[in-house]
Design an enzyme around this catalytic site. Structure first.
Site, short mmCIF file in Angstrom:
data_model
loop_
_atom_site.label_atom_id
_atom_site.label_comp_id
_atom_site.label_asym_id
_atom_site.label_seq_id
_atom_site.Cartn_x
_atom_site.Cartn_y
_atom_site.Cartn_z
N GLN A 1 -66.86 6.89 83.72
CA GLN A 1 -66.20 7.70 84.76
C GLN A 1 -66.74 7.36 86.15
O GLN A 1 -65.98 7.20 87.10
CB GLN A 1 -66.41 9.19 84.43
CG GLN A 1 -65.61 10.14 85.27
CD GLN A 1 -64.11 10.07 84.96
OE1 GLN A 1 -63.71 9.56 83.92
NE2 GLN A 1 -63.30 10.53 85.88
N ILE A 2 -68.06 7.23 86.25
CA ILE A 2 -68.68 6.93 87.55
C ILE A 2 -68.25 5.55 88.05
O ILE A 2 -68.10 5.33 89.25
CB ILE A 2 -70.22 7.07 87.45
CG1 ILE A 2 -70.58 8.56 87.32
CG2 ILE A 2 -70.94 6.43 88.65
CD1 ILE A 2 -72.05 8.84 87.04
N THR B 1 -74.13 -2.69 56.41
CA THR B 1 -74.75 -3.45 57.51
C THR B 1 -75.68 -4.52 56.94
O THR B 1 -76.38 -4.27 55.95
CB THR B 1 -75.55 -2.47 58.41
OG1 THR B 1 -74.68 -1.45 58.85
CG2 THR B 1 -76.16 -3.18 59.62
N PRO C 1 -66.14 2.70 48.81
CA PRO C 1 -64.81 2.90 49.41
C PRO C 1 -64.33 4.35 49.27
O PRO C 1 -63.71 4.88 50.18
CB PRO C 1 -63.91 1.94 48.62
CG PRO C 1 -64.84 0.86 48.15
CD PRO C 1 -66.17 1.51 47.91
N GLY D 1 -65.34 4.34 87.60
CA GLY D 1 -63.89 4.35 87.87
C GLY D 1 -63.18 3.28 87.06
O GLY D 1 -63.53 3.02 85.90
N GLU E 1 -74.87 7.03 58.72
CA GLU E 1 -76.15 7.63 58.31
C GLU E 1 -76.12 9.16 58.38
O GLU E 1 -77.11 9.80 58.76
CB GLU E 1 -77.32 7.02 59.10
CG GLU E 1 -77.33 5.50 58.88
CD GLU E 1 -78.54 4.78 59.38
OE1 GLU E 1 -79.64 5.32 59.34
OE2 GLU E 1 -78.36 3.62 59.81
N GLY E 2 -74.97 9.71 58.03
CA GLY E 2 -74.80 11.17 58.02
C GLY E 2 -73.94 11.57 59.20
O GLY E 2 -74.34 11.42 60.35
C1 LIG Z 1 -70.33 0.11 61.13
C2 LIG Z 1 -70.81 0.89 59.95
C3 LIG Z 1 -72.00 0.53 59.36
C4 LIG Z 1 -72.44 1.22 58.21
N1 LIG Z 1 -73.57 0.79 57.57
C5 LIG Z 1 -73.88 1.33 56.34
C6 LIG Z 1 -74.94 0.78 55.56
O1 LIG Z 1 -75.65 -0.15 55.97
N2 LIG Z 1 -75.16 1.30 54.32
C7 LIG Z 1 -74.41 2.33 53.82
O2 LIG Z 1 -74.64 2.73 52.67
N3 LIG Z 1 -73.40 2.88 54.56
C8 LIG Z 1 -73.12 2.40 55.79
N4 LIG Z 1 -72.09 2.93 56.54
C9 LIG Z 1 -71.31 4.04 55.98
C10 LIG Z 1 -71.54 5.36 56.69
O3 LIG Z 1 -72.81 5.86 56.42
C11 LIG Z 1 -70.39 6.29 56.25
O4 LIG Z 1 -69.22 5.83 56.92
C12 LIG Z 1 -70.67 7.75 56.55
O5 LIG Z 1 -71.69 8.24 55.71
C13 LIG Z 1 -69.42 8.62 56.36
O6 LIG Z 1 -68.80 8.38 55.14
P1 LIG Z 1 -67.22 8.07 55.11
O7 LIG Z 1 -66.94 7.01 56.09
O8 LIG Z 1 -66.86 7.82 53.69
O9 LIG Z 1 -66.55 9.39 55.62
P2 LIG Z 1 -66.22 10.70 54.74
O10 LIG Z 1 -67.43 11.14 54.02
O11 LIG Z 1 -64.98 10.46 53.96
O12 LIG Z 1 -65.91 11.74 55.89
C14 LIG Z 1 -64.66 11.77 56.59
C15 LIG Z 1 -64.71 12.99 57.52
O13 LIG Z 1 -64.82 14.18 56.73
C16 LIG Z 1 -65.95 14.92 57.16
N5 LIG Z 1 -66.53 15.64 56.04
C17 LIG Z 1 -66.91 15.14 54.83
N6 LIG Z 1 -67.45 16.11 54.08
C18 LIG Z 1 -67.41 17.24 54.82
C19 LIG Z 1 -67.81 18.60 54.60
N7 LIG Z 1 -68.36 18.99 53.46
N8 LIG Z 1 -67.60 19.50 55.60
C20 LIG Z 1 -67.04 19.13 56.78
N9 LIG Z 1 -66.63 17.87 57.04
C21 LIG Z 1 -66.83 16.94 56.07
C22 LIG Z 1 -66.90 13.91 57.75
O14 LIG Z 1 -67.85 14.51 58.62
C23 LIG Z 1 -65.93 12.98 58.46
O15 LIG Z 1 -65.57 13.51 59.70
C24 LIG Z 1 -71.67 2.30 57.72
C25 LIG Z 1 -70.49 2.68 58.35
C26 LIG Z 1 -70.05 1.98 59.45
C27 LIG Z 1 -68.73 2.39 60.08
#
Ligand SMILES: Cc1cc2nc3c(=O)[nH]c(=O)nc-3n(C[C@H](O)[C@H](O)[C@H](O)COP(=O)(O)OP(=O)(O)OC[C@H]3O[C@@H](n4cnc5c(N)ncnc54)[C@H](O)[C@@H]3O)c2cc1C
Length: 389
Positions: free
Chosen positions: A344-345, A171, A141, A347, A370-371
């Site tokens: 968009q295409i 997931t 979280p 409409g 995944e990043g």
């Molecule tokens: C539907 C779904 C399925 C998923 N499945 C899995 C799973 O199976 N297993 C698992 O482990 N995780 C899973 N995830 C988690 C997912 O990998 C994370 O949501 C993701 O890595 C981003 O982490 P966060 O949501 O905590 O965002 P944060 O890390 O809090 O980022 C919030 C924003 O800040 C930006 N940010 C953070 N650090 C920097 C920095 N240094 N410089 C610039 N910008 C930055 C980010 O790019 C983003 O825009 C899932 C997420 C979703 C929504």
């Protein structure tokens, strides 16, 4: 539309001149299966009126999970690029099943690379044949991109590790039989195999998502969740390195998945442009629509080449982290552009048709999961700035 197209076949010929026929036969048969059994179910998975379980199990029965794994653990021992194309095909047939399968297989890849011999023997074949569904539990979280700050702990006590804490957005959670859990021990983040059910393991309510609605996503909660000491994967304290390595490979596959989503959105846009009429002619005759079609097609081809290039670099061995991230950043952002242009295409029909805007909704996840694109751009820059020119 054939999911495995002449274009894929040509690429197989270029990438694998001496085995392309064998690989193309496998992909033709998988593509035909997906077209018949998965593609028609996809709108129902999005609407929540069909379950992912049956089609996912059927895919494993077709051997899709086994493609890139060593034969000694029940795999087909085929190149990663063949697997990546199979995920592109699945991304076209249904993105949420592709998401579920790619993360499941990423766990198997982690066990092959970092697990003990007995862990490989106990789990890999069962996972890649779909007898056990796997889940990858890293995000928390309060820690996503910054996964090294994880708060979940694993304390060693009398031959066991006792895990406490929680993981967010996971997931396959709730359905999986095996969880690859990352938790902090005295030596730092470490990886564990956790089998479900377990008295200390429970799940939050299913998360309601914008897209990828066929796949299940839950919070995973550990309360004195005990795993045997032998379920530690690799070395204690090396979990963060293992997670990074697993995710590099998964990013190539996510890029392929997004090319698959784009391909379907593009196909629908082309078909619609040919039949929709405005100002007395087909809208496909307008230069501005032609420009969109040309750009969509060009970007899809570029995304495909990037993920195949990254796959080849991985197959050759060595560091493929930058290539994998380049493929993911480009293909995920590209599929947002392509699925947006498809709306968009179409409409007003684009905005009001679930079966069309779901491609944008599905694609929207993967510049985050995944990043994130931001973090991967940092990774690419760090890697490229450290390279000898
Ligand atoms: C539907 C779904 C399925 C998923 N499945 C899995 C799973 O199976 N297993 C698992 O482990 N995780 C899973 N995830 C988690 C997912 O990998 C994370 O949501 C993701 O890595 C981003 O982490 P966060 O949501 O905590 O965002 P944060 O890390 O809090 O980022 C919030 C924003 O800040 C930006 N940010 C953070 N650090 C920097 C920095 N240094 N410089 C610039 N910008 C930055 C980010 O790019 C983003 O825009 C899932 C997420 C979703 C929504």
């Amino acid at each position: 539309m054939a999911i495995f197209s002449a274009e894929h076949r040509r690429l197989m010929q270029m990438l694998h001149p001496s085995h392309h026929q064998e690989y193309s036969e496998l992909l033709t048969s998988l593509g035909a299966f997906m077209e018949k059994e998965i593609l028609p179910l996809s709108p129902k998975l999005d609407a929540g009126t069909a379950s992912i379980k049956g089609p996912r199990a059927a895919l494993f029965a077709q051997g899709m999970g086994q493609i890139p794994f060593p034969t000694e653990y029940g795999g087909l021992g085929l190149p990663f690029s063949v697997y990546a194309i199979s995920v592109e095909l699945l991304g076209t047939a249904d993105a949420s099943i592709a998401l579920s399968v790619e993360i499941h297989n990423a766990v198997a890849e982690g066990l092959v690379n970092f697990g003990s011999e007995s862990q490989k023997e106990s789990y890999v074949e069962k996972i890649i044949t779909g007898r056990k569904l796997a889940s990858f539990a890293l995000t928390e979280p309060a820690s996503g991109s910054d996964a090294g700050t994880m708060a979940t702990t694993a304390e060693k006590k009398a031959g066991e590790f006792v895990i406490n804490g929680s993981k967010m957005f996971i997931t396959n959670a709730g359905e999986a039989d095996v969880y690859l859990v990352f938790a902090r021990t005295k030596k730092g983040p470490s990886a564990f195999i956790l089998e479900a059910p377990n008295r200390g393991l429970r799940f939050g309510a299913e998360l309601q998502k914008l897209g990828m609605r066929g796949s299940k996503t839950h919070e995973v909660i550990f309360s004195d969740c005990r795993v045997p000491e032998e379920n530690l994967v690799g070395e204690e304290g090396k979990g963060a390195d293992y997670a990074k390595e697993i995710l590099h490979g998964a990013r190539i596959v996510v890029a392929a998945l997004n090319v698959g989503i784009s391909q379907l959105a593009y196909g629908k846009a082309v078909a619609y442009a040919k039949q929709r009429r405005a100002f007395g002619k087909s809208i496909s005759e307008f230069q501005l629509i032609k420009e969109k079609i040309a750009d969509m097609k060009t970007e899809i081809s570029a995304g495909r080449l990037l993920y195949l290039y990254a796959s080849k670099v991985k197959e050759l061995g060595g560091d493929f982290s930058s290539e994998a991230s380049q493929a993911k950043v480009f293909a995920t952002e590209m599929s947002l552009r392509v699925s947006d242009e498809a709306i968009q295409i179409h409409g007003g029909y684009g905005y009001t048709t679930d079966d069309l805007h779901r491609h944008w909704r599905d694609a929207r996840l993967l510049t985050i999961g995944e990043g994130t694109s931001e973090v991967l751009r940092m990774l690419i820059a760090r890697r490229e700035l450290s390279r000898e020119l």
